[in-house]
Design a protein around this motif. Structure first.
Motif, PDB file in Angstrom:
ATOM      1  N   PRO E 350       0.834  -1.223   0.000  1.00 23.58           N
ATOM      2  CA  PRO E 350       0.000   0.000   0.000  1.00 23.58           C
ATOM      3  C   PRO E 350       0.860   1.260   0.000  1.00 23.58           C
ATOM      4  N   ASP E 351       2.135   1.157   0.457  1.00 21.13           N
ATOM      5  CA  ASP E 351       2.944   2.383   0.566  1.00 21.13           C
ATOM      6  C   ASP E 351       3.559   2.769  -0.779  1.00 21.13           C
ATOM      7  N   VAL E 352       3.385   1.894  -1.792  1.00 21.76           N
ATOM      8  CA  VAL E 352       3.866   2.307  -3.127  1.00 21.76           C
ATOM      9  C   VAL E 352       2.663   2.963  -3.832  1.00 21.76           C
ATOM     10  N   ILE E 353       2.745   4.271  -4.028  1.00 21.19           N
ATOM     11  CA  ILE E 353       1.558   4.980  -4.550  1.00 21.19           C
ATOM     12  C   ILE E 353       1.937   5.731  -5.831  1.00 21.19           C
ATOM     13  N   THR E 354       0.886   6.161  -6.585  1.00 22.46           N
ATOM     14  CA  THR E 354       1.164   6.987  -7.778  1.00 22.46           C
ATOM     15  C   THR E 354       1.150   8.463  -7.344  1.00 22.46           C
ATOM     16  N   SER E 355       1.631   9.291  -8.231  1.00 25.81           N
ATOM     17  CA  SER E 355       1.735  10.734  -7.894  1.00 25.81           C
ATOM     18  C   SER E 355       0.360  11.320  -7.605  1.00 25.81           C
ATOM     19  N   LEU E 356      -0.669  10.844  -8.398  1.00 21.85           N
ATOM     20  CA  LEU E 356      -2.018  11.415  -8.191  1.00 21.85           C
ATOM     21  C   LEU E 356      -2.532  11.042  -6.789  1.00 21.85           C
ATOM     22  N   GLU E 357      -2.195   9.807  -6.359  1.00 20.49           N
ATOM     23  CA  GLU E 357      -2.591   9.416  -4.997  1.00 20.49           C
ATOM     24  C   GLU E 357      -1.873  10.289  -3.969  1.00 20.49           C
ATOM     25  N   LEU E 358      -0.593  10.614  -4.274  1.00 21.27           N
ATOM     26  CA  LEU E 358       0.152  11.484  -3.341  1.00 21.27           C
ATOM     27  C   LEU E 358      -0.533  12.860  -3.274  1.00 21.27           C
ATOM     28  N   GLU E 359      -1.043  13.319  -4.478  1.00 20.51           N
ATOM     29  CA  GLU E 359      -1.735  14.629  -4.474  1.00 20.51           C
ATOM     30  C   GLU E 359      -2.886  14.592  -3.461  1.00 20.51           C
ATOM     31  N   ARG E 360      -3.636  13.477  -3.484  1.00 25.90           N
ATOM     32  CA  ARG E 360      -4.787  13.391  -2.557  1.00 25.90           C
ATOM     33  C   ARG E 360      -4.301  13.344  -1.119  1.00 25.90           C
ATOM     34  N   ILE E 361      -3.210  12.579  -0.870  1.00 21.61           N
ATOM     35  CA  ILE E 361      -2.735  12.459   0.525  1.00 21.61           C
ATOM     36  C   ILE E 361      -2.316  13.831   1.035  1.00 21.61           C
ATOM     37  N   MET E 362      -1.645  14.622   0.180  1.00 18.84           N
ATOM     38  CA  MET E 362      -1.138  15.929   0.660  1.00 18.84           C
ATOM     39  C   MET E 362      -2.240  16.983   0.657  1.00 18.84           C
ATOM     40  N   ASN E 363      -3.385  16.638   0.002  1.00 21.17           N
ATOM     41  CA  ASN E 363      -4.449  17.662  -0.105  1.00 21.17           C
ATOM     42  C   ASN E 363      -5.220  17.758   1.217  1.00 21.17           C
ATOM     43  N   ALA E 364      -5.506  18.997   1.644  1.00 21.43           N
ATOM     44  CA  ALA E 364      -6.185  19.202   2.939  1.00 21.43           C
ATOM     45  C   ALA E 364      -7.535  18.492   2.931  1.00 21.43           C
ATOM     46  N   ALA E 365      -8.183  18.402   1.768  1.00 20.74           N
ATOM     47  CA  ALA E 365      -9.510  17.750   1.719  1.00 20.74           C
ATOM     48  C   ALA E 365      -9.349  16.267   1.441  1.00 20.74           C
ATOM     49  N   GLY E 366      -8.125  15.808   1.476  1.00 25.02           N
ATOM     50  CA  GLY E 366      -7.877  14.410   1.081  1.00 25.02           C
ATOM     51  C   GLY E 366      -8.198  13.449   2.232  1.00 25.02           C
ATOM     52  N   PRO E 367      -7.897  12.172   2.049  1.00 28.07           N
ATOM     53  CA  PRO E 367      -8.236  11.141   3.046  1.00 28.07           C
ATOM     54  C   PRO E 367      -7.487  11.370   4.358  1.00 28.07           C
ATOM     55  N   THR E 368      -6.256  11.987   4.294  1.00 24.41           N
ATOM     56  CA  THR E 368      -5.507  12.146   5.564  1.00 24.41           C
ATOM     57  C   THR E 368      -5.558  13.617   6.014  1.00 24.41           C
ATOM     58  N   LYS E 369      -6.509  14.323   5.462  1.00 22.04           N
ATOM     59  CA  LYS E 369      -6.690  15.743   5.842  1.00 22.04           C
ATOM     60  C   LYS E 369      -5.372  16.519   5.696  1.00 22.04           C
ATOM     61  N   GLY E 370      -4.587  16.177   4.706  1.00 23.57           N
ATOM     62  CA  GLY E 370      -3.421  16.999   4.399  1.00 23.57           C
ATOM     63  C   GLY E 370      -2.168  16.554   5.116  1.00 23.57           C
ATOM     64  N   LYS E 371      -2.301  15.653   6.098  1.00 22.37           N
ATOM     65  CA  LYS E 371      -1.070  15.222   6.809  1.00 22.37           C
ATOM     66  C   LYS E 371      -0.420  14.119   5.980  1.00 22.37           C
ATOM     67  N   LEU E 372       0.883  14.166   5.762  1.00 18.05           N
ATOM     68  CA  LEU E 372       1.587  13.166   4.951  1.00 18.05           C
ATOM     69  C   LEU E 372       1.787  11.915   5.801  1.00 18.05           C
ATOM     70  N   LEU E 373       0.967  10.911   5.615  1.00 21.38           N
ATOM     71  CA  LEU E 373       1.060   9.678   6.425  1.00 21.38           C
ATOM     72  C   LEU E 373       1.182   8.496   5.478  1.00 21.38           C
ATOM     73  N   ARG E 374       1.812   7.428   5.929  1.00 17.42           N
ATOM     74  CA  ARG E 374       1.908   6.216   5.105  1.00 17.42           C
ATOM     75  C   ARG E 374       0.534   5.549   5.066  1.00 17.42           C
ATOM     76  N   PRO E 375       0.049   5.242   3.922  1.00 19.99           N
ATOM     77  CA  PRO E 375      -1.297   4.609   3.837  1.00 19.99           C
ATOM     78  C   PRO E 375      -1.350   3.305   4.644  1.00 19.99           C
ATOM     79  N   SER E 376      -0.180   2.562   4.794  1.00 20.08           N
ATOM     80  CA  SER E 376      -0.274   1.242   5.478  1.00 20.08           C
ATOM     81  C   SER E 376      -0.571   1.431   6.958  1.00 20.08           C
ATOM     82  N   ASP E 377       0.250   2.270   7.659  1.00 20.43           N
ATOM     83  CA  ASP E 377       0.011   2.337   9.128  1.00 20.43           C
ATOM     84  C   ASP E 377      -0.173   3.784   9.618  1.00 20.43           C
ATOM     85  N   ASN E 378      -0.444   4.685   8.690  1.00 23.11           N
ATOM     86  CA  ASN E 378      -0.710   6.103   9.045  1.00 23.11           C
ATOM     87  C   ASN E 378       0.386   6.738   9.883  1.00 23.11           C
TER      88      ASN E 378
END
Lengths: 328, 152, 345, 130, 661
Positions: E350-378
């Motif tokens: 899960p920690d190997v992601i595409t750039s577009l997924e990274l955009e969502r992770i870094m986005n404030a409205a994204g799944p992690t509310k903008g905090k850069l966390l590893r999708p596997s264990d946050n």
């Protein structure tokens, strides 16, 4: 054959009398017993010359193109194979349907006078038909032969006894033996040859052509207002086969203009004075159409799209011909 | 290598190519812009669509001395007139089958779908076709002799 | 009168074809027509009539006349007519031989058609009398004696002997060159030949069309025949193809056309049929627009116009080809019967 | 001028059927090579050396015989350059070099294994003693 | 007889190099009909064109043949020259002796001989040309934009600005496209939402723009100036008019298993959902596969809780048919699927992601509310590895052969943003070549390296393997000639981009040509980049080729300018090379009517004089405005009655004769 003729004659007389139709197109007795001519009988002349027997092979649907333009209703005596052409001409708006009353007449297969002569029977004066036997009275004595030996090529490969277009049917109730035959047999034989053999075969046949246009003028489908070969402004106008190529060109273009519309009625081969098997050209295209695009019988109905004016996305590629195997 | 079928190996085949204006003609132009060479005996006639090619044109080409005729069009489905090449495909299949039936060498006629972006394919097809025709030799079967040996 | 047994015919033919072409009825692809003789060819002297008449040996279906080549502004004229070399045509029936005489009346009259004349002079006509006429034959109606055909040399086949008699001076000279192959016919042969002729004449009498009468077809009746209402009914079946005209031995109409061969223009002459829609197309169009008029023109020409211009010789020899080959079986016999004076239909 | 070295490069290219010009120097072959550390010349260098014509360097290198022919580089190369085939080709040129008799007749009795088929001896001789 | 002038162009040296121009001029001057023949260095230049005009006046030419480059290049130029000299533009023929002769043949003698033949062919055809006047067809003053991303929105706004009505058809529930998913945008690093949402609102509020979201184009017929388009408005199951967009229903929905496409599947969403907060229109849509009501018939919580009662389960798809003068294709792109690239074990870890997924992770409205966390264990990552050109520049068949153009810039952006927010994260980037061309772009990339210390490694990753929670990235470092293994917490793959999957069948509908990578082919790569060869169809954005947002917006405005140019005309001159039927020869058999793709042929019964008497006949008639001149009817017509003006049977036959002479 006599029974059916009697029934037809009565029906025709009745229809003329009660005014449903005002003229009939049928066959008129000729000099001998085998040279009947298509003729139009108006109400008033008597029907003594009307005839229907084993020598009425000509296809009357072509005459209906002009006849249906005249006012008044015409009664057409159509054999089963003629009705396919009738349907095709209706589909192409060449016949005015409500000016024609189609009487579907039963047909036991027509006879070929050349085949009778080929049996060595000369000086023919009279031909009687009894069941499957033919009693021929000639200057050199009486001869007999079997009906099936002298059938026309188009009747050997008859497409079936049902009429596909009729207003009324006249049947004698006798069961007519359905002739079983593979109409593509000759085409397959030709296809099996090497290409040089085929070239030699067709050069031999087409070099006999004298460009008398009988095949074109008798074909119900090949009835343009002005044919591309007669129209001096067209690019292929020509009157004689001055070169081998022109012989091929005339027959290839003709086969292509009727491709997908030819009902395989065999008239072109019947009338060719030089006996060229022209039906083999049209039958080859029909065989290809059936093989590549699915069974299609022109004239089966009056609304389906012809194969060359239709397509599917998955049609076969033209390269299938080059890779069809066999030597070069 | 197969032995040259025709004796005079310096026989220069004459090939007529009917190219549809929207795809294969553009493909030919692309082959030109990318400087991809193919034999000079291929001559291109521009037609609006591959469905414009009438069997009479092909027979006229052979009559006048062409040794090979190739019809290029858009890939089925890409035709600028949406259905043109479907009709051409059926008609050419039946025409090739008829010519083969009459004993004309199969390789003399060909249909090829070339899109505007396939300059490479256009030049390889033309090279290949020219080689096939060269092997087949001069067109002797579908030839109007009056057009050839005419006077001095 | 000479004779040769039918088994030696092959040597006769090969010796004739040494120095000149020999044409005779030969079967090719199931069709008997006049073709050049070769050893392996299937000779069919028994066939009553070929489909296409031998007229195209003298008046071919298409022949080159002249050609033009244009370079920039100047035009050069090139004579490229097909050269004709001496030839013999064997096995011509009496009716066809008579048709040559009718064609001669047309082509050899002033102005002489040089193309036709060259072939006619080069050709030696060897006729062969019929032995088994068909029911379609009616040459006797036009005064042609089937048992004594005209032509340069007449031949008869009786049982297994061929009798050879030269009729014209040209025939005489030709027979001289091959005299050694023959034996001279004696009295017995003359008798056998005479009785054979009588048998054939008896058969001719019995032919159904034997007593077809031509009276009523003369120049006086021209208008009456022309305006007769019967043409309408007779021509309703005619489909306007050219079969009857192209296989008829006496039809002599032709059209001259130019063909652009890409290198220059080739002018050629080819058979034309009065049945075609563009037969006499002129500047304003075609004088005969409907099929009735064309149909009438054909038979009026054969039965009335031609005899009027050629002191009573009809332009039909009764060979019966059109009777056999018309797609709709409409022919000159039916016209004669329908239009004849005593209406013995 | 057409030196022996030039001829050897031609030979290698012909045997391997590799078009070294297709390499875009991305280095994925070296990245994926499991035997990278044992090699003095690394996969991405095979291609540029062959292209430069330095076959000699490759022939005397340790890499030639430490390459496992696992074809990982061929599998991963985005430009279909197939570096491993170059190694195979160079190996063949080594074997084919004349006058390097690595197998002499008198070694045969010592190494002979009685089940060894006759065929194996003959082909060994053909391969190794020139 | 025609009076023809032949003008052979040198095209500088392009033609003259391999074709003996003088020989061509001399040979062609003997052709029938040719009265004047000359040559010139640049026939298409002003000098060349004035020479043509002069020759037309001096010799009273009735037609001109120009032997030059492809007619697709300068046919219109020479036609304008003819018009300016008073000659009918369709009395001009072009012999293509550059692309199809001089450029492809090396031997001078062959090339010259072929040029002569091509010139002769053009003269033969021109001899049979007849003056044609283009017909006119009305222009519908409305444009259609297919695709609601930044490209579509920008085009629509520009067209609306010019006062014309525009419809945007967007297949997802909201406009915004891929740009809405981005966090920051290069080179200015301003946030994507901040620059995009105002444009979305403008688009929604502009009275000239109609939005058809959650809709797809189903059928396109007609031609430039008069397209008829059928649009399928898919059922949202919500009555958009009365829905206030409060979002109560999205909270109440019990079915939570659906993957949120907007967040690239990194989080879940309800069966009824609004893709993202600033969605336009701000109306939810029911995903019928996930909705329990549709699957089992029970539930209906959203209906109960909806204050406005806007939920309507029985809503059906709606088919709308509208007329348009022009169509802009703005279907955008999507990242390629990585199933052929299992060396990066994208699907296993899960920690190997595409750039577009990274955009969502870094986005404030994204799944992690903008905090850069590893999708596997946050947990926050310590080291990150970026891998460039995944699937791009790949001729092995697994990926795309082209360079996707935008990855180098957005990877530099990601690296810079991460280093700025979390300075202690080590960032490594494996690259082949860093391609950041143009204004401020290279400076942007150098800032990432020099100011933020991003470690760029010239080399490629061979393998990524997971070992006890860590990702072992094995790659080569070519400059150090070393194979390095980096223990990374996250790996970001700069995936190649390809056109949206709707491109292929949309191209078939529009009969626009498309290349083997499914990008729309432009009319001319340099001179007409925003037009499709099909008249009336324009290309905007990545549907035409990989490009970044600045270029997309530029192209969007360019396409809009072209459309405005088209809609400004009241009448469009239609192509005069259309079919025409000769009523004397027509059998009235309807075969041509069956093959006409545009239904341009109809039948009338007419009084015709034939063979001396008047006769009523059924004859074909061609509607010149609809006919596009394909010629299918001319070949199926057995009697040759139907012919195509400009490409008549006789003309093509003359060309064949000229070639074979």
């Amino acid at each position: 054959m006599q029974r059916i003729f009697g029934l037809i004659k009565d029906r025709v007389g009745a229809l003329l009398a009660d005014g449903t139709v005002d003229r009939v197109i049928g066959w008129e007795k000729g000099e001998f017993l085998y040279d009947h001519t298509p003729a139009i009988f108006n109400a008033e002349d008597d029907l003594v010359d009307l005839v229907y027997d084993g020598f009425c092979a000509s296809n009357l649907s072509k005459y209906l193109i002009d006849e249906s333009k005249k006012d008044g209703k015409i009664l057409a005596l159509l054999k089963p194979c003629d009705t396919y052409n009738f349907n095709q001409l209706i589909k192409e708006h060449r016949i005015n349907r409500d000016n024609v009353y189609v009487l579907g007449i039963e047909c036991r297969g027509m006879l070929d006078i050349d085949k009778i002569r080929a049996l060595g029977i000369k000086g023919i004066e009279k031909v009687e038909e009894q069941g499957d036997e033919l009693y021929i009275q000639t200057i050199y004595g009486d001869k007999t032969c079997k009906r099936n030996e002298v059938l026309l090529e188009k009747c050997i490969n008859c497409k079936g006894k049902e009429h596909v277009a009729y207003d009324e049917l006249v049947t004698s109730g006798e069961d007519i033996p359905q002739v079983e035959s593979n109409r593509f047999e000759d085409v397959e034989k030709l296809e099996a040859m090497t290409s040089d053999e085929r070239f030699a075969f067709w050069r031999g046949e087409l070099s006999k052509c004298i460009r008398c246009n009988a095949c074109r003028n008798v074909c119900p489908i090949c009835s343009c207002v002005e044919c591309v070969f007669d129209n001096k402004d067209s690019v292929v106008a020509s009157k004689a086969n001055t070169d081998e190529f022109e012989e091929n060109l005339f027959h290839i273009i003709r086969a292509f203009h009727v491709a997908g519309r030819c009902t395989d009625c065999g008239e072109c081969s019947r009338v060719c004075p030089q006996g060229i098997p022209l039906h083999l050209l049209n039958r080859k295209i029909i065989k290809d159409i059936n093989e590549f695009y699915g069974e299609y019988q022109a004239g089966q109905d009056t609304n389906s799209l012809g194969p060359l004016t239709d397509f599917t996305k998955e049609d076969v590629e033209p390269s299938i011909i080059t890779e069809k195997g066999g030597e070069k | 290598m197969s032995i040259e079928k025709t004796e005079d190996s310096n026989f220069e085949p004459l090939i007529v190519a009917f190219c549809c204006n929207w795809c294969s003609y553009a493909g030919a132009d692309l082959a030109g812009t990318s400087r991809l060479s193919y034999p000079a005996n291929v001559k291109i006639i521009r037609v609006p669509c591959s469905c414009r090619v009438n069997p009479m044109f092909i027979l006229r080409a052979f009559q006048r001395g062409a040794d090979g005729v190739i019809i290029c069009g858009c890939h089925p489905g890409d035709c600028h007139y949406s259905t043109g090449n479907y009709y051409a495909r059926r008609r050419m299949t039946l025409l090739f089958s008829m010519l083969d039936y009459l004993g004309i060498e199969r390789g003399r006629t060909r249909v090829e779908w070339v899109s505007a972006a396939e300059g490479v394919k256009f030049s390889t097809v033309m090279n290949e076709f020219s080689k096939t025709i060269h092997e087949l030799g001069e067109n002797k079967k579908l030839r109007d002799l009056r057009c050839k040996e005419f006077l001095d | 009168m000479y004779k040769i047994s039918t088994d030696h015919l092959t040597e006769l033919f090969s010796s004739i074809s040494h120095d000149r072409a020999l044409y005779m009825p030969i079967e090719k692809n199931g069709q008997v027509q006049f073709d050049r003789w070769m050893e392996d060819k299937k000779v069919r002297l028994d066939a009553l009539n070929t489909v296409k008449s031998p007229k195209d040996l003298f008046f071919p279906q298409s022949e080159n006349i002249v050609a033009f080549k244009i370079k920039g502004k100047n035009i050069s004229i090139i004579e490229n007519r097909d050269e004709s070399e001496p030839f013999v045509v064997f096995g011509v029936r009496a009716c066809d031989a008579a048709s040559f005489d009718i064609l001669d009346m047309v082509f050899l009259q002033d102005p002489v058609d040089t193309y036709y004349k060259a072939r006619r002079d080069n050709g030696i006509v060897v006729t062969l009398a019929c032995s088994e006429p068909e029911e379609t034959c009616f040459c006797s109606v036009f005064g042609i004696d089937a048992t004594n055909p005209s032509g340069d040399i007449a031949t008869w086949i009786v049982d297994d002997m061929l009798y050879w008699e030269s009729l014209t001076e040209k025939g005489e000279r030709f027979t001289e060159t091959i005299k050694d192959l023959f034996e001279s016919a004696d009295f017995l042969d003359e008798e056998a030949l005479k009785s054979h002729k009588e048998d054939v004449e008896k058969i001719i009498e019995k032919l159904p069309l034997h007593d077809l009468s031509l009276d009523g077809f003369n120049s006086e009746a021209m208008d009456e025949k022309f305006n007769s209402p019967k043409w309408e009914e007779l021509s309703e079946a005619c489909i306007g193809c050219g079969t009857c005209t192209f296989i008829c031995p006496t039809c002599q109409c032709y059209d001259i056309r130019d063909y652009d061969t890409g290198q220059g223009i080739q002018r050629f002459r080819c058979w034309d049929s009065c049945m075609y829609s563009d037969f006499t197309r002129m500047a304003h169009g075609n004088p005969r627009t409907s099929q009735v008029e064309r149909f009438r023109q054909r038979f009026m020409h054969k039965l009335i116009y031609f005899p009027t211009n050629n002191d009573g010789v009809y332009s039909c020899v009764g060979c019966g080809r059109c009777v056999a080959k018309c797609p709709v079986s409409m022919n000159i016999v039916k016209v004669i019967k329908a239009m004849g004076v005593d209406e013995n239909v | 001028m057409y030196t022996a070295e030039r001829e050897m490069t031609e030979n290698v290219l012909r045997i391997s059927n590799v078009n070294t010009r297709k390499c875009m120097k991305c280095g994925k072959c070296s990245g994926a090579c499991p035997a990278f550390d044992k090699m003095d010349i690394h996969p991405h260098q095979f291609v540029s050396m062959v292209e430069k014509g330095d076959i000699e360097g490759l022939m005397n290198s340790k890499t030639l015989w430490s390459c496992l022919s696992c074809f990982a580089c061929v599998e991963r190369c985005p430009r279909n350059v197939e570096p491993a085939k170059l190694i195979e080709a160079v190996r063949l040129s080594v074997i084919r070099k004349q006058g390097e008799n690595r197998l002499k007749a008198d070694d045969i009795p010592v190494l002979l294994d009685d089940e060894l088929p006759q065929q194996a001896i003959v082909s060994a001789f053909r391969k190794f003693s020139k | 007889m025609q009076k023809i002038g032949v003008f052979v162009c040198w095209c500088g040296s392009n033609i003259a190099a391999t074709v003996d121009v003088k020989a061509v001029v001399d040979a062609v001057s003997h052709e029938p009909g040719v009265v004047y023949a000359t040559d010139y260095q640049y026939m298409c230049s002003e000098g060349g064109q004035s020479q043509i005009r002069q020759a037309i006046k001096d010799f009273g030419l009735t037609g001109i043949v120009v032997c030059s480059c492809s007619p697709r290049m300068h046919e219109s130029t020479f036609r304008k020259t003819a018009i300016s000299a008073g000659l009918n533009p369709y009395m001009v023929e072009i012999a293509n002796i550059r692309e199809q002769c001089s450029w492809i043949h090396k031997d001078r003698e062959d090339a010259t001989e072929k040029a002569i033949i091509l010139a002769r062919t053009a003269v033969a055809k021109l001899n049979l040309n007849r003056p044609l006047t283009p017909g006119e067809s009305p222009v519908v003053k409305r444009a259609l934009v297919i695709g609601g991303g930044i490209a579509g929105i920008q085009s629509a706004l520009d067209i609306a600005e010019a006062g014309y009505e525009v419809d945007i058809v967007e297949k997802s529930p909201t406009i915004g496209g891929k740009m809405a998913q981005l966090d920051k945008t290069f080179p200015t690093l301003d946030c994507a939402a901040c620059i995009l949402t105002p444009k979305m609102v403008d688009a929604a509020s502009n009275e000239n723009i109609n939005l058809y979201t959650y809709s797809e184009v189903e059928d396109v017929s007609g031609f430039v100036g008069n397209f008829t388009v059928k649009i399928r408005k898919k059922a949202r199951s919500i009555n958009a008019d009365i829905c206030s967009g409060c979002g109560v229903c999205t909270e109440k929905c019990p079915s939570r298993k659906a993957k949120d496409e907007f967040n690239m599947g990194l989080s879940n969403r309800g069966a009824i959902y609004i893709p993202f907060a600033q969605a336009i229109p701000n109306v939810p849509v029911i995903d019928r596969e996930q909705c329990i009501k549709f699957k089992t018939g029970k539930c209906g919580l959203c209906e109960m809780n909806c204050p406005a009662g806007a939920i309507d389960f029985k809503q059906q798809d709606e088919l709308v048919e509208r007329q348009y003068g022009a169509i802009i294709v703005a279907t955008g792109f999507k990242p390629i699927s990585l199933e052929n690239f299992d060396e990066f074990s994208y699907s296993q870890c899960p920690d190997v992601i595409t750039s577009l997924e990274l955009e969502r992770i870094m986005n404030a409205a994204g799944p992690t509310k903008g905090k850069l966390l590893r999708p596997s264990d946050n947990t926050p990552p310590r080291t990150m590895v970026f891998v460039q050109c995944v699937g791009s520049r790949d001729t092995s068949g697994c990926g795309k052969t082209y360079c996707s153009k935008i990855c180098c810039m957005y990877t530099a952006k990601h690296a810079m943003l991460i280093k700025e927010k979390y300075p202690d994260i080590d960032v490594h980037v494996f690259y082949i070549d860093v391609r950041t061309p143009g204004k401020n772009f290279d400076e942007f990339y150098r800032r990432a390296v020099e100011e933020y210390g991003v470690n760029y490694i010239k080399g490629m990753v061979g393998k990524v393997a997971e070992r006890n929670g860590k990702l072992l990235v094995q790659g080569s470092d070519l400059l150090a000639d070393d194979q390095i293994i980096i223990e990374a917490d996250m790996v970001v793959l700069a995936t190649a981009i390809e056109p949206d999957e709707s491109a292929r069948n949309l191209a078939t509908m529009l009969t626009a040509s498309i290349d083997t990578n499914d990008f729309f082919t432009e009319a001319h790569p340099k001179l007409r980049p925003v037009e499709s060869p099909t008249a009336g169809v324009y290309l905007s954005g990545v549907c035409q080729g990989p490009k970044d947002i600045p270029e997309t917006v530029a192209q969007a405005s360019a396409a809009a300018a072209k459309v405005i140019g088209l809609l400004a005309k009241d009448k469009l001159r239609s192509n005069p090379c259309v079919a025409s039927s000769n009523e004397m020869l027509c059998n009235g058999c309807s075969t041509c009517e069956n093959v006409c793709p545009y239904g341009a042929i109809s039948y009338v019964s007419k009084e015709i004089r034939s063979a001396g008497k008047m006769e009523v006949r059924r004859v074909a008639e061609v509607n010149e405005a609809i006919c596009q001149g394909c010629g299918a009817c001319t070949v199926v017509c057995p009697s040759g009655a139907m012919d195509l003006k400009g490409f008549t049977n006789k003309q093509i036959m003359a060309e064949v004769d000229a070639i074979c002479r």
